[in-house]
Write a protein that holds these residues in place. Structure first.
Motif: not given
Length: 324
Positions: A64, A66, A70, A75-76
């Motif tokens: 990911k 993230s 993050p 982003a997740q």
């Protein structure tokens, strides 16, 4: 074939390779070893460095965003594979531009971009072209390796392939001169205006892995062969990297035509054009570059060069379309 190419009216360098043999290699207004800013064609090289890290087990296509940034909105939910395929749903806020007006460092530029990035959930896993995706890929590879994008590029391409007319636009003047770079020009109000180097340099800094490299036709052809049929990537890695679907069939920096088994990449900006067409095995390649551009002609030229590639492959103009 030469008549067809000359009919394009392009002033620049032309290289046509068919079945592994040079068919055309000439220049109009420049030289065959002239270098040009390749703009978005560079994305294919950035993507391959990422895929090499995946191949080495240092990165996963499922990682990911993230994990590295993050603070970026969404982003997740965004994966490395989304960034490569332009399906991340990321873009800059309306009116915002990549990078800072005054360059500090690559990492500073990326942090600045992160603060201006918006995530559009409806566009996740859908085609949406933005160089922002590839800027973040540059940041990710630097975090994974501890090396700058420039160093990774030099170690991956320039040194092992002994590229002679390939440099970063911000390299020292002596290196730029040795690369045989010509200034980019844009036709306006009846004349060609030279794009100032500092203007082009700012764009190159801001589009780190997507528009900062100058290359000659021969160097570009050498890299394309390295990407598609050389030892950089395994066949399995290439299959994963260039796996793509509609509407654009884009992945890994190329528009991938499944029916014709070809790859397409185009670059435009700062007074330069780069058009690259290749078969998947890199045995037949068309590269046309120019430093004299006119507003509004890029898409027309792109379409005409697609037709030249079709004829080179022995396909009728209406039998298939080359995306990109």
């Amino acid at each position: 074939m030469r008549q067809q190419v000359d009919a394009l009216g392009i002033k620049g360098s032309i290289l046509v390779i068919k079945n592994g043999k040079i068919m055309l290699n000439y220049a109009l207004g420049n030289n065959t070893d002239t270098s040009y800013l390749i703009n978005s064609v560079q994305k294919s090289m950035t993507a391959a460095i990422i895929m090499r890290l995946v191949q080495e087990g240092k990165l996963s296509l499922q990682d990911k965003l993230s994990k590295f940034y993050p603070q970026i909105s969404g982003a997740q939910k965004v994966k490395i594979k989304n960034l490569l395929a332009m399906t991340a749903g990321l873009d800059l806020k309306p009116g915002a531009k990549l990078g800072r007006k005054h360059f500090v460092s690559d990492s500073d530029n990326i942090q600045h971009d992160a603060a201006k990035t918006i995530f559009e959930p409806d566009l996740l896993n859908k085609w949406h072209y933005s160089s922002l995706n590839y800027v973040y890929l540059c940041g990710i590879m630097s975090k994974v390796t501890g090396q700058s994008y420039e160093q990774l590029f030099r170690d991956t391409y320039i040194k092992p392939l002994k590229l002679r007319q390939t440099e970063f636009l911000w390299s020292k003047p002596g290196k730029i001169i040795s690369s045989h770079l010509v200034p980019g020009m844009i036709y306006r109000q009846g004349r060609y205006d030279v794009v100032k180097h500092k203007v082009a340099l700012r764009g190159a800094r801001n589009e780190l892995g997507a528009g900062s490299i100058v290359m000659s036709n021969h160097d570009l052809a050498k890299v394309i062969r390295y990407l598609l049929s050389g030892s950089l990537l395994t066949q399995k890695s290439r299959k994963l990297l260039y796996q793509s679907g509609p509407p654009a069939y884009y992945n890994g920096g190329f528009y991938n035509n499944i029916k014709l088994k070809t790859k397409t990449a185009n670059g435009a900006g700062e007074g330069y054009y780069t058009f690259m067409r290749s078969t998947n095995n890199a045995k037949t390649i068309v590269i046309i570059q120019s430093n004299k551009t006119r507003e509004g002609e890029f898409n027309q030229l792109k379409s005409q060069i697609n037709q030249i590639m079709l004829e080179l492959l022995g396909r009728k103009a209406d039998s298939a379309n080359i995306v990109g």
